[in-house]
Write a protein that holds these residues in place. Sequence first.
Motif, PDB file in Angstrom:
ATOM      1  N   VAL A  63      19.876  27.210  45.393  1.00  0.00           N
ATOM      2  CA  VAL A  63      18.734  27.133  44.495  1.00  0.00           C
ATOM      3  C   VAL A  63      17.415  27.209  45.255  1.00  0.00           C
ATOM      4  N   ALA A  64      17.423  26.733  46.505  1.00  0.00           N
ATOM      5  CA  ALA A  64      16.171  26.705  47.260  1.00  0.00           C
ATOM      6  C   ALA A  64      15.837  28.059  47.884  1.00  0.00           C
ATOM      7  N   LEU A  65      16.818  28.958  47.863  1.00  0.00           N
ATOM      8  CA  LEU A  65      16.623  30.235  48.551  1.00  0.00           C
ATOM      9  C   LEU A  65      15.655  31.135  47.780  1.00  0.00           C
ATOM     10  N   ASP A  66      14.706  31.749  48.489  1.00  0.00           N
ATOM     11  CA  ASP A  66      13.785  32.678  47.846  1.00  0.00           C
ATOM     12  C   ASP A  66      14.405  34.074  47.853  1.00  0.00           C
ATOM     13  N   VAL A  67      15.217  34.344  46.842  1.00  0.00           N
ATOM     14  CA  VAL A  67      15.957  35.608  46.812  1.00  0.00           C
ATOM     15  C   VAL A  67      15.018  36.798  46.671  1.00  0.00           C
ATOM     16  N   HIS A  68      13.985  36.614  45.868  1.00  0.00           N
ATOM     17  CA  HIS A  68      13.112  37.748  45.592  1.00  0.00           C
ATOM     18  C   HIS A  68      12.419  38.247  46.848  1.00  0.00           C
ATOM     19  N   SER A  69      12.070  37.329  47.757  1.00  0.00           N
ATOM     20  CA  SER A  69      11.384  37.787  48.961  1.00  0.00           C
ATOM     21  C   SER A  69      12.359  38.439  49.934  1.00  0.00           C
ATOM     22  N   ILE A  70      13.642  38.103  49.852  1.00  0.00           N
ATOM     23  CA  ILE A  70      14.620  38.796  50.698  1.00  0.00           C
ATOM     24  C   ILE A  70      14.819  40.214  50.182  1.00  0.00           C
TER      25      ILE A  70
ATOM     26  N   LYS B 146      26.508  31.152  40.138  1.00  0.00           N
ATOM     27  CA  LYS B 146      26.791  30.022  39.248  1.00  0.00           C
ATOM     28  C   LYS B 146      25.722  28.953  39.377  1.00  0.00           C
ATOM     29  N   GLU B 147      25.427  28.565  40.602  1.00  0.00           N
ATOM     30  CA  GLU B 147      24.491  27.452  40.766  1.00  0.00           C
ATOM     31  C   GLU B 147      23.081  27.840  40.342  1.00  0.00           C
ATOM     32  N   ARG B 148      22.696  29.053  40.697  1.00  0.00           N
ATOM     33  CA  ARG B 148      21.335  29.456  40.336  1.00  0.00           C
ATOM     34  C   ARG B 148      21.196  29.686  38.838  1.00  0.00           C
ATOM     35  N   SER B 149      22.247  30.233  38.202  1.00  0.00           N
ATOM     36  CA  SER B 149      22.112  30.523  36.773  1.00  0.00           C
ATOM     37  C   SER B 149      21.990  29.232  35.973  1.00  0.00           C
ATOM     38  N   LEU B 150      22.643  28.184  36.465  1.00  0.00           N
ATOM     39  CA  LEU B 150      22.522  26.892  35.791  1.00  0.00           C
ATOM     40  C   LEU B 150      21.067  26.432  35.814  1.00  0.00           C
ATOM     41  N   GLU B 151      20.456  26.611  36.957  1.00  0.00           N
ATOM     42  CA  GLU B 151      19.058  26.245  37.111  1.00  0.00           C
ATOM     43  C   GLU B 151      18.175  27.113  36.204  1.00  0.00           C
ATOM     44  N   ILE B 152      18.518  28.399  36.170  1.00  0.00           N
ATOM     45  CA  ILE B 152      17.753  29.318  35.310  1.00  0.00           C
ATOM     46  C   ILE B 152      17.844  28.876  33.868  1.00  0.00           C
ATOM     47  N   TYR B 153      19.043  28.453  33.455  1.00  0.00           N
ATOM     48  CA  TYR B 153      19.225  28.027  32.077  1.00  0.00           C
ATOM     49  C   TYR B 153      18.348  26.811  31.766  1.00  0.00           C
ATOM     50  N   SER B 154      18.282  25.883  32.707  1.00  0.00           N
ATOM     51  CA  SER B 154      17.435  24.710  32.457  1.00  0.00           C
ATOM     52  C   SER B 154      15.981  25.121  32.318  1.00  0.00           C
ATOM     53  N   TYR B 155      15.557  26.037  33.172  1.00  0.00           N
ATOM     54  CA  TYR B 155      14.164  26.489  33.067  1.00  0.00           C
ATOM     55  C   TYR B 155      13.930  27.221  31.757  1.00  0.00           C
ATOM     56  N   ALA B 156      14.917  28.015  31.330  1.00  0.00           N
ATOM     57  CA  ALA B 156      14.760  28.780  30.095  1.00  0.00           C
ATOM     58  C   ALA B 156      14.631  27.849  28.895  1.00  0.00           C
ATOM     59  N   ASN B 157      15.231  26.670  29.002  1.00  0.00           N
ATOM     60  CA  ASN B 157      15.144  25.730  27.889  1.00  0.00           C
ATOM     61  C   ASN B 157      13.825  24.981  27.827  1.00  0.00           C
TER      62      ASN B 157
ATOM     63  N   LEU C 126      13.232  34.382  41.801  1.00  0.00           N
ATOM     64  CA  LEU C 126      14.321  35.059  41.088  1.00  0.00           C
ATOM     65  C   LEU C 126      14.383  36.544  41.432  1.00  0.00           C
ATOM     66  N   ASP C 127      15.581  37.054  41.518  1.00  0.00           N
ATOM     67  CA  ASP C 127      15.707  38.499  41.722  1.00  0.00           C
ATOM     68  C   ASP C 127      15.724  39.174  40.342  1.00  0.00           C
ATOM     69  N   GLU C 128      15.788  40.494  40.315  1.00  0.00           N
ATOM     70  CA  GLU C 128      15.603  41.208  39.047  1.00  0.00           C
ATOM     71  C   GLU C 128      16.653  40.824  38.009  1.00  0.00           C
ATOM     72  N   PHE C 129      17.888  40.725  38.455  1.00  0.00           N
ATOM     73  CA  PHE C 129      18.954  40.333  37.529  1.00  0.00           C
ATOM     74  C   PHE C 129      18.685  38.945  36.960  1.00  0.00           C
ATOM     75  N   GLU C 130      18.264  38.040  37.810  1.00  0.00           N
ATOM     76  CA  GLU C 130      18.026  36.677  37.352  1.00  0.00           C
ATOM     77  C   GLU C 130      16.834  36.609  36.402  1.00  0.00           C
ATOM     78  N   LYS C 131      15.855  37.455  36.641  1.00  0.00           N
ATOM     79  CA  LYS C 131      14.720  37.490  35.722  1.00  0.00           C
ATOM     80  C   LYS C 131      15.170  37.912  34.338  1.00  0.00           C
ATOM     81  N   ARG C 132      16.032  38.934  34.318  1.00  0.00           N
ATOM     82  CA  ARG C 132      16.543  39.382  33.018  1.00  0.00           C
ATOM     83  C   ARG C 132      17.309  38.266  32.333  1.00  0.00           C
ATOM     84  N   LEU C 133      18.104  37.576  33.135  1.00  0.00           N
ATOM     85  CA  LEU C 133      18.902  36.482  32.605  1.00  0.00           C
ATOM     86  C   LEU C 133      17.998  35.406  32.012  1.00  0.00           C
TER      87      LEU C 133
END
Lengths: 198, 173
Positions: free
Chosen positions: B88-95, B124-135, B149-156
């Motif tokens: 969750v702490a990883l900055d995927v978008h900058s990679i 799995k772990e990041r999407s859970l976090e995304i879901y909490s933020y989306a709520n 977030l990377d592009e896929f995660e943004k869409r999610l």
Amino acid sequence: MSIPSHLHQNLMPSEVNFLAENEMIQILPRYSMKSIQLIGTKIPNLRALRREKVPIWVALILKSQGKCNIVPPKWLELGYLKEKYDEEIKNPFKFSDLPWHWIEISKMLLSKAADDLSDPSHQLRSIIQDLKEIRLVKSKKGFTELNESNIALTGLSLLEINEIRPFVLGVMNKLREIHETIDREGEEEGEEEDDDMD
Amino acid sequence: MVDYYDIDDILATGEKVPSIFNITVPGLGYLEGNPGKPINEGTKVELPLWLAEQLAHLEAPDGTPFISLLEPESLNVKVRNAIRTDPVALDVHSILPNYYKMAEKYCSFFSDEELSEIIKQMIKERSLEIYSYANNSSKQMNSRFMLSLDEFEKRLFKIASESNRQMKNWLKE
């Protein structure tokens, strides 16, 4: 297709509500009315003060004209819902068994026929809210168990499934894509995405 | 070619990856800034993935492939360990803005089961976090996690918050 992409695979809550309106419910008519044959369903002969089963949408129309009282379904009652709530707490990994359209039906009846319900509507609202929340927390907990092939949704209602569907499908699809990149020998072809969701 | 029209897929394959030439090729020197000269055996160049993938599959007459792919920085041991420690702490978008697509391609190219397991856990772990933020999308829009977030995660995130919003609006009706 011309409908927006988020509606391709998913229903809007109002559409789910529309489906729920076709469920049957008991009413207590105050007037008599001859039976009506409709394309999808038939409204039986209504005689004053004799219970009949009609689709919810008919019941709501008659109710709004003051021509009937709605007999609330037996699960829409404080004691029963409290019991279900305790059940939810007791079994942290299982959803209690509620009707397929419980959220929609309770919402419709609470807003349009509150005077027919057996318990005060603010109490019902609050217990329904509690139930919704505890079930949402549970399904969220379940997301950690997601995998690429299947998901168990036993006990969830249509609206609850519908709410999490776009998200869950997105994650599962990605997991599947990653999973399929590896050739696993001796494994059978055609692992398919489970369609439990529909 | 299932993803032929997928714009994210096209962008992901445009990403440069490090590779080594196994043989000397005449006239390809411009790849390392020596136009007109041959490219020597053992030269390390960065090629876009779509080209590298083909060259790594193609074989010269003596049977050696033109190039060998090296592990890109975005998937090296350091990044893998970072994912293992705390996805969750990883900055995927900058990679990489299309990190998952890239990882997917590498998994299939090297049949790297370990990597695929790591990535799955990460989703799995990041999407859970995304879901909490989306709520609770009204609040923490500017948090650091949302920017990673990377592009896929943004869409999610978008579809999750959309369905959540619809539900809330309907309940208010």
